[in-house]
Scaffold this active site. Structure first.
Site, PDB file in Angstrom:
ATOM      1  N   GLU A   1      34.658  46.122  36.854  1.00  0.00           N
ATOM      2  CA  GLU A   1      33.502  46.327  37.737  1.00  0.00           C
ATOM      3  C   GLU A   1      33.075  45.034  38.416  1.00  0.00           C
ATOM      4  O   GLU A   1      33.474  43.946  38.050  1.00  0.00           O
ATOM      5  CB  GLU A   1      32.325  46.901  36.965  1.00  0.00           C
ATOM      6  CG  GLU A   1      32.020  46.232  35.641  1.00  0.00           C
ATOM      7  CD  GLU A   1      31.692  44.772  35.704  1.00  0.00           C
ATOM      8  OE1 GLU A   1      30.866  44.386  36.574  1.00  0.00           O
ATOM      9  OE2 GLU A   1      32.234  43.994  34.884  1.00  0.00           O
TER      10      GLU A   1
ATOM     11  N   GLU B   1      35.311  42.119  36.626  1.00  0.00           N
ATOM     12  CA  GLU B   1      36.378  42.527  37.559  1.00  0.00           C
ATOM     13  C   GLU B   1      37.489  43.306  36.863  1.00  0.00           C
ATOM     14  O   GLU B   1      38.496  43.631  37.478  1.00  0.00           O
ATOM     15  CB  GLU B   1      37.028  41.308  38.257  1.00  0.00           C
ATOM     16  CG  GLU B   1      36.076  40.402  38.993  1.00  0.00           C
ATOM     17  CD  GLU B   1      36.786  39.210  39.655  1.00  0.00           C
ATOM     18  OE1 GLU B   1      38.031  39.133  39.600  1.00  0.00           O
ATOM     19  OE2 GLU B   1      36.093  38.371  40.235  1.00  0.00           O
TER      20      GLU B   1
END
Lengths: 350, 350
Positions: free
Chosen positions: B179, B321
């Protein structure tokens, strides 16, 4: 003292320092990447260390290999292992034919497997993957007498260094060290206990899975071995007296790697114990070594703590063969990708 | 309650059980491999779980991908992040152009990067790697009001499930969840604190690196948000009230993966908090999830403990990420190679 042993001592004494310029440049680059500073955690100091070892600001590894050094051990006469000595030779055949766990893990990681007979008590067939460096068909019983003669230890030293030199000439750029040898966690415990502190029992674990009686025999063997060499302080002499041929070969391989700016990924207890004596010759002798993992063998965590090495993985593996080191190789490669392929803020937004 | 929310509840209620036959067969096979039983440590239960998830005795993964779900957060008005909101959109461009850490790590692991706009407050250009699933340009301030309307939450749910369905149809066989979203560790902490126990401050960390004052503001925001929804016990309502669009999308993606026998590798705190509500709908909802790593964010270790998940890596990473999940993907693939490619004693010596 043999000429080979003198040569190893000299190599240890003359180890090149890490590249301060490369590590500083790598640190600077890391802090400029398009990510929060420090956010790669333990991978960041790893990258900086790899830069220092290789002299490359953006180190890359495309030709890794695992050196699986094998030897047999006279101390198996004390019934310290759950497996018979013949398994060492059988597993060597398994490695050469590609059927062991390390073959599968190495293939998955794109790494070669180099099998070294440092002193296995079996006849092994010729094979392109086999390096013959036998210093005899197994050591003597380290509980009662020196495991190796000076000539044997010297031969194993030379072999370990030569194999790494040859592999480097063939392009090797990341070396994982692994081992095989029924009885060799007893030898590793004896080396670690002789060079360590506290009760020698604390350095002894169950290896491949010895039962309670076997563990008691193993502890007694290590205690007796350490007692037998009381007063021996020279680290290479400890390795000759209570170690094994594959341990000696790995110690030499480790020093040879350092002279070639080759990072070394350490496997479990036996590998780590084999290089421990080098730090007594020179405190920073293992500055090029990465602890691939911490194994289930309790002595391993103690040796790593003593060496100041933080393992990349801590998964309770206890297979040997270089498996824990190989499991960490993709992570080492990936960490490098993190610095070689990610742009800095300047490259990206500049 | 929207139709999509009802559908998610039904999907959760109807999750297929793990394959007992495949896991038993994998366990039997593991014990017959040419290695000491249990010697692959934590990789062995991992392999057995992967068999149970996929229904394959010898699971293999050749088409992994990381889904990076992104959203913006109204709670940034409370100055809870070290970075401005515009960084979310900038990093989205970075992902799409291949310039972020996750791109480098994924390329190294042979994985695709699928970028999902679940609600970013920026205009993003068309790109083949971008999935548009925006439920609005950022959430409202979760401290003061519900972060999302029912329609927004419903849209994010549907989008997350649809994207996984489409990727599975295209061959995806291992899903990492990651994310991006400035402010989303505040949302994650609010979700975890609302569903967890103890002092809400204990669920709040520094995220990308907020200073002491910022940390205090973040703790105050989470405390107020948890207080605002006191009495709300429904887990999906908690996610809507104090979560974020990318959290909702990841929760739905996770359930959709389970229905397709697709293992999911979880990343850090935000990802783990986003799937935490599912276990309140069904206790075994995350039986197909692997904790890729434990991050430096203190709440992450607490959520993992609550979920009973042992992380594969524990390296203090805190990049997000999907980086920690991606760092573990090679290890998952390698563990499978350990069971798919190593012969049993019977195959070898039989």
């Amino acid at each position: 003292m043999s000429n080979d042993e003198i040569a190893l001592r000299e190599l240890c004494a003359n180890i090149p320092g890490p590249s301060a310029a490369a590590s500083a440049a790598a640190r600077t680059r890391l802090d400029r990447l398009t990510k929060p500073p420090g956010s790669l955690g333990a991978l960041e100091p790893l990258i900086v260390r790899l830069a220092a070892i290789t002299g490359q600001v953006r180190p890359e590894f495309s030709r890794p290999a695992v050196l699986v050094a094998a030897g047999d051990h006279g101390v198996v006469a004390e019934r310290v292992s759950a497996y018979p000595q013949s398994v060492t030779g059988q597993m060597m055949l398994n490695f050469l034919r590609g059927g062991a766990a390390i073959n599968a893990l190495a293939a998955n990681a794109g790494a070669r497997v180099v099998v070294v007979d440092a002193g296995v008590a079996a006849d092994l067939p010729d094979h392109p993957g086999l390096r013959r460096a036998s210093a005899g068909r197994g050591t003597r019983n380290l509980l009662r007498e020196p495991a190796m003669t000076r000539a044997q230890a010297s031969g194993a030293l030379l072999a370990g260094a030569r194999i790494v030199a040859a592999e480097c000439a063939a392009g090797l750029d990341l070396l994982a060290l692994g081992e095989m040898g029924i009885g060799n966690t007893t030898a590793a415990a004896a080396v670690a206990a002789a060079l360590g502190d506290g009760d020698s029992d604390d350095w002894v674990g169950r290896g491949t899975g010895v039962d309670d009686d076997g563990l008691a025999r193993k502890q007694a063997a290590v205690r007796a071995a350490v007692g037998r060499i009381a007063g021996v302080t020279d680290p290479l002499e400890v390795l000759r007296q209570v170690g094994g041929a594959e341990l000696v070969a790995m110690a030499a391989a480790c020093v040879a790697a350092r002279h070639r700016e080759l990072p070394v990924v350490l496997d479990g207890y036996v590998v780590t114990a084999s290089v421990l004596p080098l730090t007594a010759l020179r405190p920073d002798a293992l500055a090029h070594c990465i602890a691939g993992h911490c194994s289930a063998e309790p002595g391993h965590r103690k040796v790593l703590a003593r060496l100041g090495l933080s393992p990349l993985l801590d998964l309770g593996m206890r297979l040997g063969e270089g498996s824990g080191a190989m499991a960490a190789v993709p992570l080492v490669a990936m960490a490098c990708a993190g610095v070689t392929e990610v742009p800095t803020f300047g490259e990206w937004f500049g």
